[in-house]
Write a protein that holds these residues in place. Structure first.
Motif, PDB file in Angstrom:
ATOM      1  N   TYR A 170       0.820  -1.211   0.000  1.00 15.29           N
ATOM      2  CA  TYR A 170       0.000   0.000   0.000  1.00 15.29           C
ATOM      3  C   TYR A 170       0.857   1.265   0.000  1.00 15.29           C
ATOM      4  N   PHE A 171       1.930   1.252   0.781  1.00 17.37           N
ATOM      5  CA  PHE A 171       2.762   2.453   0.908  1.00 17.37           C
ATOM      6  C   PHE A 171       3.986   2.426  -0.002  1.00 17.37           C
ATOM      7  N   MET A 172       4.067   1.453  -0.904  1.00 19.03           N
ATOM      8  CA  MET A 172       5.237   1.348  -1.770  1.00 19.03           C
ATOM      9  C   MET A 172       5.473   2.602  -2.605  1.00 19.03           C
ATOM     10  N   PRO A 173       4.438   3.207  -3.206  1.00 18.07           N
ATOM     11  CA  PRO A 173       4.703   4.439  -3.970  1.00 18.07           C
ATOM     12  C   PRO A 173       5.325   5.543  -3.125  1.00 18.07           C
ATOM     13  N   THR A 174       4.875   5.664  -1.867  1.00 19.96           N
ATOM     14  CA  THR A 174       5.437   6.683  -0.977  1.00 19.96           C
ATOM     15  C   THR A 174       6.852   6.327  -0.556  1.00 19.96           C
ATOM     16  N   LEU A 175       7.056   5.049  -0.213  1.00 21.12           N
ATOM     17  CA  LEU A 175       8.383   4.609   0.209  1.00 21.12           C
ATOM     18  C   LEU A 175       9.408   4.728  -0.909  1.00 21.12           C
ATOM     19  N   SER A 176       8.958   4.533  -2.154  1.00 18.80           N
ATOM     20  CA  SER A 176       9.888   4.593  -3.281  1.00 18.80           C
ATOM     21  C   SER A 176      10.515   5.972  -3.419  1.00 18.80           C
ATOM     22  N   PRO A 180      17.169   5.953  -2.406  1.00 22.51           N
ATOM     23  CA  PRO A 180      18.203   6.725  -3.110  1.00 22.51           C
ATOM     24  C   PRO A 180      17.900   6.884  -4.599  1.00 22.51           C
ATOM     25  N   THR A 181      18.288   8.024  -5.138  1.00 23.03           N
ATOM     26  CA  THR A 181      18.078   8.289  -6.563  1.00 23.03           C
ATOM     27  C   THR A 181      19.364   8.164  -7.367  1.00 23.03           C
ATOM     28  N   SER A 182      20.496   8.031  -6.681  1.00 22.47           N
ATOM     29  CA  SER A 182      21.772   7.917  -7.381  1.00 22.47           C
ATOM     30  C   SER A 182      21.924   6.528  -7.990  1.00 22.47           C
ATOM     31  N   ALA A 183      22.859   6.406  -8.929  1.00 21.94           N
ATOM     32  CA  ALA A 183      23.114   5.113  -9.567  1.00 21.94           C
ATOM     33  C   ALA A 183      23.646   4.099  -8.557  1.00 21.94           C
ATOM     34  N   LEU A 184      24.513   4.558  -7.649  1.00 21.00           N
ATOM     35  CA  LEU A 184      25.058   3.658  -6.627  1.00 21.00           C
ATOM     36  C   LEU A 184      23.968   3.188  -5.679  1.00 21.00           C
ATOM     37  N   SER A 191      20.325  -4.853  -5.844  1.00 18.37           N
ATOM     38  CA  SER A 191      21.092  -6.022  -5.391  1.00 18.37           C
ATOM     39  C   SER A 191      20.368  -6.730  -4.247  1.00 18.37           C
ATOM     40  N   ILE A 192      19.790  -5.951  -3.339  1.00 21.70           N
ATOM     41  CA  ILE A 192      19.013  -6.527  -2.240  1.00 21.70           C
ATOM     42  C   ILE A 192      17.797  -7.274  -2.780  1.00 21.70           C
ATOM     43  N   ILE A 193      17.137  -6.687  -3.776  1.00 19.55           N
ATOM     44  CA  ILE A 193      15.972  -7.334  -4.384  1.00 19.55           C
ATOM     45  C   ILE A 193      16.374  -8.646  -5.052  1.00 19.55           C
ATOM     46  N   ILE A 194      17.516  -8.651  -5.718  1.00 18.96           N
ATOM     47  CA  ILE A 194      18.011  -9.866  -6.380  1.00 18.96           C
ATOM     48  C   ILE A 194      18.291 -10.957  -5.353  1.00 18.96           C
ATOM     49  N   ILE A 195      18.904 -10.580  -4.231  1.00 17.21           N
ATOM     50  CA  ILE A 195      19.187 -11.557  -3.172  1.00 17.21           C
ATOM     51  C   ILE A 195      17.891 -12.134  -2.618  1.00 17.21           C
ATOM     52  N   ALA A 196      16.906 -11.267  -2.402  1.00 15.26           N
ATOM     53  CA  ALA A 196      15.610 -11.728  -1.897  1.00 15.26           C
ATOM     54  C   ALA A 196      14.941 -12.669  -2.893  1.00 15.26           C
ATOM     55  N   ALA A 197      15.004 -12.335  -4.182  1.00 19.18           N
ATOM     56  CA  ALA A 197      14.397 -13.183  -5.218  1.00 19.18           C
ATOM     57  C   ALA A 197      15.105 -14.539  -5.281  1.00 19.18           C
ATOM     58  N   GLY A 235      17.530   7.390 -10.468  1.00 21.56           N
ATOM     59  CA  GLY A 235      16.091   7.574 -10.292  1.00 21.56           C
ATOM     60  C   GLY A 235      15.254   6.382 -10.710  1.00 21.56           C
ATOM     61  N   SER A 236      15.919   5.267 -11.033  1.00 24.54           N
ATOM     62  CA  SER A 236      15.188   4.101 -11.548  1.00 24.54           C
ATOM     63  C   SER A 236      14.437   3.346 -10.454  1.00 24.54           C
ATOM     64  N   VAL A 237      14.895   3.423  -9.215  1.00 27.35           N
ATOM     65  CA  VAL A 237      14.256   2.684  -8.128  1.00 27.35           C
ATOM     66  C   VAL A 237      12.813   3.145  -7.943  1.00 27.35           C
ATOM     67  N   ALA A 238      12.634   4.463  -7.840  1.00 26.55           N
ATOM     68  CA  ALA A 238      11.287   5.000  -7.660  1.00 26.55           C
ATOM     69  C   ALA A 238      10.397   4.675  -8.854  1.00 26.55           C
ATOM     70  N   LYS A 239      10.952   4.760 -10.058  1.00 29.98           N
ATOM     71  CA  LYS A 239      10.167   4.479 -11.259  1.00 29.98           C
ATOM     72  C   LYS A 239       9.721   3.019 -11.306  1.00 29.98           C
ATOM     73  N   VAL A 240      10.654   2.118 -11.015  1.00 27.45           N
ATOM     74  CA  VAL A 240      10.336   0.681 -11.080  1.00 27.45           C
ATOM     75  C   VAL A 240       9.325   0.298 -10.008  1.00 27.45           C
ATOM     76  N   LEU A 241       9.553   0.748  -8.771  1.00 25.34           N
ATOM     77  CA  LEU A 241       8.649   0.385  -7.681  1.00 25.34           C
ATOM     78  C   LEU A 241       7.262   1.005  -7.875  1.00 25.34           C
ATOM     79  N   SER A 242       7.223   2.220  -8.381  1.00 26.52           N
ATOM     80  CA  SER A 242       5.929   2.848  -8.636  1.00 26.52           C
ATOM     81  C   SER A 242       5.171   2.115  -9.738  1.00 26.52           C
ATOM     82  N   CYS A 243       5.917   1.635 -10.725  1.00 30.43           N
ATOM     83  CA  CYS A 243       5.300   0.896 -11.824  1.00 30.43           C
ATOM     84  C   CYS A 243       4.773  -0.453 -11.353  1.00 30.43           C
TER      85      CYS A 243
END
Length: 288
Positions: A170-176, A180-184, A191-197, A235-243
Motif C-alpha cells: 500500500y505504501f510502496m509508492p510513498t516509500l519509493s 536513493p536516486t543515485s546510480a550507486l 542487489s538486495i531485491i536480487i538476493i531476496a528473489a 532515479g530508476s528505483v522510484a520508477k520501477v517500484l511505482s510501476c
C-alpha cells in the motif's frame, strides 16, 4: 478443485471469518462512499475507491491467515499425499474461494451506484470499471496472502506477515520516493531485491544451484549496466517500484473511467505468479 472450493466456502460461513471480513469491508466502504459521495456531493463512486482499497490491508489477512497454515499446523495437509487430488486443484480451489469472498462485497458496492443515481447523474460504465479495478486489486493481494499462508504453519504468523506485506504494498509508492536516486543507491537496492528473489527461488525449489545461478546472472547484468551506462539507474528505483506497486496500478485504473487492459493484465499476472508460488511451496511440503 470444486470440492476444495465448496469446503472453503463452507468453512468461511460456518465460522465467523466470512461474516467478519464481509461486514468489515462493507462497513468501511459504506462510510467512505457516504462521506465522499453523499456528504461531499461527488457523483462518481469510483472516487471513493482509492480509500476503500485500504480496507484490504485488514480483510486479506483475515481471509487468508488460516487457509493454508491451519491445515499445516493440524497435520491435515499431509492427507494430500494419500488423496487423488492434484496440488494445483487444491491451491486453485482455495484461491477461488477467497476471490469469491472479495467478489461479494465488490458487487454490493457497485450497487451503490443506484443510490447515487438518486442524487445526480452517475457514469455507470466508469463505476463498473472502477469496481472491476477494486476486485482485481483484491485478487492480486489475495494471491499474495495465499502464498504467505502457504509458507508457514501458524495462522498468527501468517496474519502478521500478510498484514506487513499489505502495508508494504500500500505504501510502496510513498516509500519509493524515500529511496536513493543515485546510480550507486539503485545498485544497492536492486542487489538486495536480487538476493531476496534468489532466496525465494531456493525456498520454493530447494535447488541451490538454480537460485545461485539466477542471482549471479541478474547481479552481473546489473553491474554491467552500472559500469557501462550508470545514468540508466539514476532515479530508476522510484520508477520501477511505482510501476510495480499494486495500489498505483489500481488508482490509475479506477480513476481513468476506461477499460485499462494493461492494468488488467498486470493484476492477472501478479495473481498468477503468487498462486504459482503458493503451488510450488505446497508441492514441496506435500512431497517432503
Amino acid at each position: 478443485m470444486l470440492a476444495v472450493y465448496k469446503r472453503e466456502m463452507k468453512s468461511f460461513f460456518d465460522g465467523f471469518t466470512g461474516y467478519i471480513s464481509t461486514a468489515f469491508f462493507l462497513l468501511f466502504a459504506g462510510i467512505f462512499v457516504t462521506v465522499t459521495n453523499l456528504f461531499v456531493g461527488n457523483s462518481s463512486i469510483e472516487a471513493s475507491y482509492s480509500v476503500t482499497v485500504f480496507v484490504y490491508l485488514i480483510a486479506i489477512p483475515i481471509l487468508t491467515m488460516k487457509i493454508m497454515s491451519e491445515e499445516k499446523r493440524s497435520g491435515s495437509f499431509l492427507l494430500l499425499r494419500a488423496l487423488p487430488l492434484r496440488t494445483r486443484d487444491y491451491i486453485l480451489g482455495k484461491y477461488f474461494a477467497v476471490v469469491t469472498m472479495i467478489l461479494i462485497p465488490s458487487a454490493v458496492i457497485f450497487s451503490y451506484t443506484l443510490i447515487l443515481s438518486l442524487y445526480g447523474k452517475v457514469n455507470v460504465l466508469a463505476a463498473l470499471f472502477g469496481t472491476l479495478a477494486l476486485f482485481l486489486c483484491g485478487c492480486a493481494l489475495a494471491a499474495i496472502g495465499l502464498f504467505i499462508s502457504s509458507m508457514t504453519d501458524s495462522p498468527v504468523v501468517s496474519a502478521l506477515l500478510c498484514f506487513g506485506a499489505m502495508l508494504l504494498v500500500y505504501f510502496m509508492p510513498t516509500l519509493s520516493m524515500l529511496l536513493p536516486t543515485s546510480a550507486l543507491g539503485a545498485l544497492a537496492v536492486f542487489s538486495i531485491i536480487i538476493i531476496a528473489a534468489a532466496f525465494i527461488i531456493y525456498k520454493l525449489s530447494s535447488n541451490e544451484t538454480l537460485a545461485l545461478s539466477c542471482g549471479a546472472v541478474s547481479e552481473i547484468i546489473l553491474l554491467a549496466i552500472y559500469f557501462i551506462t550508470p545514468e540508466i539507474l539514476e532515479g530508476s528505483v522510484a520508477k520501477v517500484l511505482s510501476c510495480l506497486a499494486v495500489t498505483s496500478r489500481f488508482e490509475a485504473f479506477a480513476s481513468s473511467a476506461i477499460l485499462d487492459l494493461s492494468s488488467i493484465l498486470y493484476f492477472i499476472t501478479v495473481s498468477a505468479v503468487f498462486v504459482y508460488f503458493a503451488h510450488e511451496a505446497s508441492e514441496k511440503a506435500r512431497l517432503g
